[in-house]
Design a protein around this motif. Sequence first.
Motif, mmCIF file in Angstrom:
data_model
loop_
_atom_site.group_PDB
_atom_site.id
_atom_site.type_symbol
_atom_site.label_atom_id
_atom_site.label_comp_id
_atom_site.label_asym_id
_atom_site.label_seq_id
_atom_site.Cartn_x
_atom_site.Cartn_y
_atom_site.Cartn_z
ATOM 1 N N TYR A 1 -4.319 1.305 8.794
ATOM 2 C CA TYR A 1 -5.781 1.397 8.762
ATOM 3 C C TYR A 1 -6.262 2.574 7.907
ATOM 4 O O TYR A 1 -7.091 2.414 7.009
ATOM 5 C CB TYR A 1 -6.330 1.501 10.190
ATOM 6 C CG TYR A 1 -7.828 1.523 10.226
ATOM 7 C CD1 TYR A 1 -8.566 0.348 10.040
ATOM 8 C CD2 TYR A 1 -8.518 2.716 10.383
ATOM 9 C CE1 TYR A 1 -9.944 0.369 10.040
ATOM 10 C CE2 TYR A 1 -9.896 2.745 10.386
ATOM 11 C CZ TYR A 1 -10.609 1.571 10.208
ATOM 12 O OH TYR A 1 -11.980 1.599 10.199
ATOM 13 N N LEU A 2 -5.724 3.756 8.192
ATOM 14 C CA LEU A 2 -6.193 4.941 7.471
ATOM 15 C C LEU A 2 -5.827 4.880 5.990
ATOM 16 O O LEU A 2 -6.624 5.233 5.122
ATOM 17 C CB LEU A 2 -5.588 6.188 8.125
ATOM 18 C CG LEU A 2 -6.485 7.402 8.194
ATOM 19 C CD1 LEU A 2 -7.809 7.097 8.878
ATOM 20 C CD2 LEU A 2 -5.771 8.528 8.932
ATOM 21 N N LYS A 3 -4.637 4.397 5.736
ATOM 22 C CA LYS A 3 -4.189 4.249 4.338
ATOM 23 C C LYS A 3 -5.131 3.289 3.601
ATOM 24 O O LYS A 3 -5.550 3.565 2.476
ATOM 25 C CB LYS A 3 -2.765 3.700 4.336
ATOM 26 C CG LYS A 3 -2.157 3.539 2.967
ATOM 27 C CD LYS A 3 -1.406 4.780 2.548
ATOM 28 C CE LYS A 3 -0.770 4.616 1.182
ATOM 29 N NZ LYS A 3 -0.025 5.803 0.782
ATOM 30 N N ALA A 4 -5.460 2.193 4.268
ATOM 31 C CA ALA A 4 -6.335 1.198 3.639
ATOM 32 C C ALA A 4 -7.719 1.787 3.363
ATOM 33 O O ALA A 4 -8.349 1.481 2.346
ATOM 34 C CB ALA A 4 -6.447 -0.038 4.533
ATOM 35 N N GLN A 5 -8.181 2.652 4.269
ATOM 36 C CA GLN A 5 -9.492 3.290 4.060
ATOM 37 C C GLN A 5 -9.452 4.237 2.856
ATOM 38 O O GLN A 5 -10.440 4.393 2.143
ATOM 39 C CB GLN A 5 -9.885 4.094 5.297
ATOM 40 C CG GLN A 5 -10.529 3.260 6.384
ATOM 41 C CD GLN A 5 -11.280 4.138 7.366
ATOM 42 O OE1 GLN A 5 -10.908 5.286 7.600
ATOM 43 N NE2 GLN A 5 -12.337 3.611 7.925
ATOM 44 N N LYS A 6 -8.334 4.874 2.664
ATOM 45 C CA LYS A 6 -8.204 5.759 1.498
ATOM 46 C C LYS A 6 -8.189 4.940 0.209
ATOM 47 O O LYS A 6 -8.806 5.308 -0.790
ATOM 48 C CB LYS A 6 -6.934 6.607 1.615
ATOM 49 C CG LYS A 6 -7.022 7.632 2.736
ATOM 50 C CD LYS A 6 -5.707 8.377 2.913
ATOM 51 C CE LYS A 6 -5.814 9.359 4.074
ATOM 52 N NZ LYS A 6 -4.545 10.020 4.351
ATOM 53 N N LEU A 7 -7.483 3.819 0.268
ATOM 54 C CA LEU A 7 -7.450 2.951 -0.919
ATOM 55 C C LEU A 7 -8.843 2.396 -1.200
ATOM 56 O O LEU A 7 -9.229 2.209 -2.353
ATOM 57 C CB LEU A 7 -6.460 1.803 -0.708
ATOM 58 C CG LEU A 7 -5.008 2.240 -0.526
ATOM 59 C CD1 LEU A 7 -4.121 1.026 -0.306
ATOM 60 C CD2 LEU A 7 -4.520 3.009 -1.754
ATOM 61 N N ARG A 8 -9.579 2.161 -0.142
ATOM 62 C CA ARG A 8 -10.941 1.665 -0.317
ATOM 63 C C ARG A 8 -11.736 2.655 -1.171
ATOM 64 O O ARG A 8 -12.448 2.274 -2.091
ATOM 65 C CB ARG A 8 -11.606 1.489 1.059
ATOM 66 C CG ARG A 8 -12.991 0.881 0.979
ATOM 67 C CD ARG A 8 -13.582 0.623 2.358
ATOM 68 N NE ARG A 8 -14.764 -0.221 2.204
ATOM 69 C CZ ARG A 8 -15.529 -0.638 3.207
ATOM 70 N NH1 ARG A 8 -15.241 -0.316 4.448
ATOM 71 N NH2 ARG A 8 -16.573 -1.410 2.973
ATOM 72 N N ARG A 9 -11.583 3.934 -0.873
ATOM 73 C CA ARG A 9 -12.292 4.934 -1.664
ATOM 74 C C ARG A 9 -11.786 4.958 -3.109
ATOM 75 O O ARG A 9 -12.572 5.081 -4.053
ATOM 76 C CB ARG A 9 -12.150 6.318 -1.030
ATOM 77 C CG ARG A 9 -12.956 7.390 -1.750
ATOM 78 C CD ARG A 9 -12.921 8.725 -1.028
ATOM 79 N NE ARG A 9 -13.483 8.661 0.301
ATOM 80 C CZ ARG A 9 -14.791 8.723 0.586
ATOM 81 N NH1 ARG A 9 -15.671 8.855 -0.384
ATOM 82 N NH2 ARG A 9 -15.208 8.653 1.829
ATOM 83 N N MET B 1 -12.448 6.084 3.701
ATOM 84 C CA MET B 1 -13.822 5.607 3.512
ATOM 85 C C MET B 1 -14.094 4.512 4.537
ATOM 86 O O MET B 1 -13.519 3.439 4.483
ATOM 87 C CB MET B 1 -13.959 5.071 2.083
ATOM 88 C CG MET B 1 -15.308 4.486 1.758
ATOM 89 S SD MET B 1 -15.431 4.167 -0.037
ATOM 90 C CE MET B 1 -16.421 2.685 -0.028
ATOM 91 N N VAL C 1 -7.112 12.042 -0.582
ATOM 92 C CA VAL C 1 -8.216 11.075 -0.605
ATOM 93 C C VAL C 1 -8.807 10.964 0.806
ATOM 94 O O VAL C 1 -8.082 10.776 1.772
ATOM 95 C CB VAL C 1 -7.740 9.687 -1.085
ATOM 96 C CG1 VAL C 1 -8.910 8.696 -1.113
ATOM 97 C CG2 VAL C 1 -7.079 9.788 -2.449
ATOM 98 N N GLU C 2 -10.115 11.114 0.889
ATOM 99 C CA GLU C 2 -10.816 10.959 2.166
ATOM 100 C C GLU C 2 -10.881 9.483 2.539
ATOM 101 O O GLU C 2 -11.240 8.650 1.696
ATOM 102 C CB GLU C 2 -12.260 11.447 2.021
ATOM 103 C CG GLU C 2 -12.448 12.919 2.232
ATOM 104 C CD GLU C 2 -12.280 13.294 3.696
ATOM 105 O OE1 GLU C 2 -13.081 12.802 4.512
ATOM 106 O OE2 GLU C 2 -11.346 14.045 4.004
ATOM 107 N N MET D 1 0.823 -1.214 0.000
ATOM 108 C CA MET D 1 0.000 0.000 0.000
ATOM 109 C C MET D 1 0.857 1.264 0.000
ATOM 110 O O MET D 1 0.398 2.322 -0.412
ATOM 111 C CB MET D 1 -0.921 0.038 1.232
ATOM 112 C CG MET D 1 -1.859 -1.145 1.368
ATOM 113 S SD MET D 1 -3.105 -0.852 2.652
ATOM 114 C CE MET D 1 -2.077 -0.622 4.094
#
Lengths: 477, 95, 484
Positions: free
Chosen positions: C372-380, B52, B49-50, B41
């Motif tokens: 965690y936060l990085k993964a949430q951004k990738l999710r978007r 999600m 990017v927000e 990652m």
Amino acid sequence: MSWEVVIGLEIHAQLTTNTKIFSGSSIAYGAQPNTQACSIDLGMPGMLPVLNEAVIGKSIRLALALNAEIGKKSVFERKNYFYPDLPKGYQTSQLQYPIVGKGTLEIEVDGVKKIIGVTRAHLEEDAGKSVHGILPGMSGIDLNRAGTPLLEIVSEPDMRSAKEAVAYARKMHELVQYLGICDGNMQEGSFRVDSNVSVRRPGAPLGTRTELKNINSFRFIEKAIEFEIARQIEVLESGGKIVQETRLYDADNDVTRSMRSKEEANDYRYFPCPDLLPVVITDEDIEAVRAQMPELPDAKRARYVAEFGLSDYDAGVLTGSRELAEYFEAVLAATGGKDAKVCANWIMSDLSGALNRAGLSISQSPISAQHLAGMIARIQDNTISGKLAKQVFDAMWSGEGSADDIIASKGLKQITDSGAIEALVEEVLANNPAQVEAYKAGQEKMLGYFVGQIMKASGGQANPGQVNQILKAKLGG
Amino acid sequence: MSLGKTEVEYISRLAAIAVQDGEVDEVAAKLSNILDLFAQMEAADTQGVEPMAHPLDQVQRLRRDVISETDQHEKLQSVAPATSEGLYLVPQVIE
Amino acid sequence: MHNLTIKQMSEKLHAGEITSVQLTQHYLDRIAKYDGELNAYVTVTPELAMEMAKQADERLQNGTAELLTGIPVAHKDIFCTDGVKTSCSSKMLDNFIAPYDAHVVTQLKKVGMPILGKTNMDEFAMGSSSESSYYGPTRNPWDHQAVPGGSSGGAAAVIAAGLAPMATGTDTGGSIRQPAAFCGITGIKPTYGTVSRFGIVAYASSFDQAGPMTRSAEEAAWLLNAMAGFDERDSTSLQRDGADYAAELNQPLNGLKVGVPAEYFGEGLDPQVEKVVRDAIAEIQKQGAEIVEVSLPNKDLAVPSYYVLAPAEASSNLSRFDGVRFGHRCEKPKDLQDLYTRSRAEGFGAEVKRRIMVGAYALSAGFYDAYYLKAQKLRRMVRDDFTRAFEQCDVIMGPVAPTPAFNIGEKTDDPTSMYLADLYTIPVNLAGLPGLSVPAGFVNNRPVGLHIVGPYFSEAKLLNIAHQYQQATDWHKQMPAQYQ
């Protein structure tokens, strides 16, 4: 060199809802263990939370009262740790986006006013309780309290003495009850105050703080903070260091003690609760709550002084609780709003005294506001004297009915017929010739003696004003 | 990224899952492999990017404040490992 | 009877040619005969099934029956079922008799579908092969050496082998679609929020979604109609009034724009699987659809993103298994900490422990932002890829998995290789979109599925496409010879 004290408070106020924050279980206090813990409260597999609408309006009320920012979009997060009173292994709380943001509360200590900053207030669920002594080596877990809605109100470290801290706590205690969002019962844990205490040299950065928990009276909070301040100063002045820890107050010995210190700081792993969505509050929601806001204590006090001509002291006493203020206003309204001072005196002296002796609160008063107002009205129209009124008051306290009922049944009506009073005066003067002589020789104090005798002869029912007037006329004539 | 014994012990404590001494190496190796996957990652540019948290842009629905639950503790405690007098039992909690 | 379609069964039940009791008994007999070798059921509930069958027969007689009344169903062992063991295939819940029904179970009880039992799965739905079950692996009916996929492997196997006419599953990262593909059946994961999660033992709450597993798309539409619906007990349940997932089944595919992302046909995809998938897309093209090249550039970030976020949620969701109120409790705990750490170490299997631990780590102080936060951004970013793609096409097609079913034991020693095989299904869960797997052929006698993904709320369209495809093909009608 002197020390500066720095105190911040975290107050947990249980909200007066019918049900839990995330389930339809009752939050009533005192039920049998686990009879008010449903599968959601127990964190059973597959169970999910749904937010109670009542907590939103109550949070907005607090925000408006503190002139605080309202979190238009607040987010529930999970605070993860294992403990038996925490059934899911996490507490659903708010961290980054609380429902109530920055606000203020004004306190007064020894006549000096001070603004204390409120950092935030966030919604969260209460934990259950551990019960000891059921079986040796075991604790019992009662999860009735688990999921009870809480607002945690966090202050800025703005307080500089134990007195200020307690003034803030008392003011918040009064406020949440006025707002009708918390019953304020400290014995039952509905209102819990945790104090963060540290000391520093003036101008120096904040010192290491300790947290004082589980103290259920304002008096003990003050004593605990006082002790803790003295202890910290002593440690620092003898070259020691303050350890960041939670300390418990031992009221019997008036000391604070360290709780078993944890090896490492907790790592709560907060993250947004995926079972709950962001809570959105609209301007319409806020206006709807604003329209329903009760008058707050400070505004009420100012109005009592300006509108009713009461002293600051009387206004302060009468607004001490929302129930007392409502009682006062009901009595005043029922007596036509004329004599605020008379109403205030009856409530603050006779009624409060009787309630204190009986250990009752104003809402449990055996004398309703209507009954007290009825009695005051009979004083105002001269049906009874202040002295007779005390008898009426006692009878009302004993549940003998309204003032009019009691005046009629006991024949307490004041004698105002001047013919009848004149007869009494003449009788007393005739029976006391020596005293009449003495009066006429210049001993004016004899007047009081005659009045006493006349009142006695009338069974206390003669109108004292008329007695005086007629007596003076007879003696002068 | 490679985890050592200290990290495994820390994670074991966070997760409240006992890891026996003999298991530490294997646990460390497998967790390290997963962390290598996470490392993919890093290269991604997520600036602006927000995060999600949820697939749907919905807001929380509210429940009416009406009692809907009744006392079910006997049924619910029928699956409990240890209870007494309506209480769940655990080893002594020290406070 | 197990060779009948649901439509035929329903017609015969309504006509009184067969009874639900007969039909249910037939399946119970087949389970008794075949499940020993397949290990697809954790629990079989003959008494409950027969009792419900009798009630269904009464409804069939008194005219209150619906389309699916009397048709037996098997629930994945993740759906809480009142009075029935609900284990999630874990030792942790081996003794857990659920005291309530999941919403899905309630819905299907209302319809009158007798419950045959609870199907095997990867422990707590964490896996892609059903090998991590405490009760041992389920075998693929097409080839006993092969896994049935997972985590809803038991559900897929019972449909493929004719041990249940219909089954429920859940899909967090592909757990309906991948086993459906591996077992040659039809499965759909609806839009997140379509089916209530109430009473489904949670794995990763912002991903978990239940769906039907059946032979055909038409049958999936009917079962989804029964499973779906607003539930006030789930805060993420959507109100989709009047949704009928079977409404568009018979629409022709003329003018349908099918997006084919180049990224879904890249390195790692078995060429034989690719051929099956391309042939299937060609068949849909033949029916009037138009093929459009689309791009999902962040596809490769989906797997790491998912394997941060889902375990992070799981690490918290599974904290409730602490040996206090339900589930496994270790013998003679010496103190509280021992109770927790030993009960959990004993109750959870290796993969579950791994995901809890890695999830806790991803949320821990110092790593939250990087993981965690990085993964949430990738999710978007993954979701936004789909949003852009759907500006150019109506649906996206590709493979469900890079290979056909792999062998039992083949990947158990290397968890990350198993994770990487989820690369086509996971992006759909990150975005919360509906996705469907439809049988499209075989490679070495092992089934292969075609993956159809649509925009939010396009279930009826996905089922329509699959149904039209199934009008022209018979892959979904095939059964392993020994179970015919």
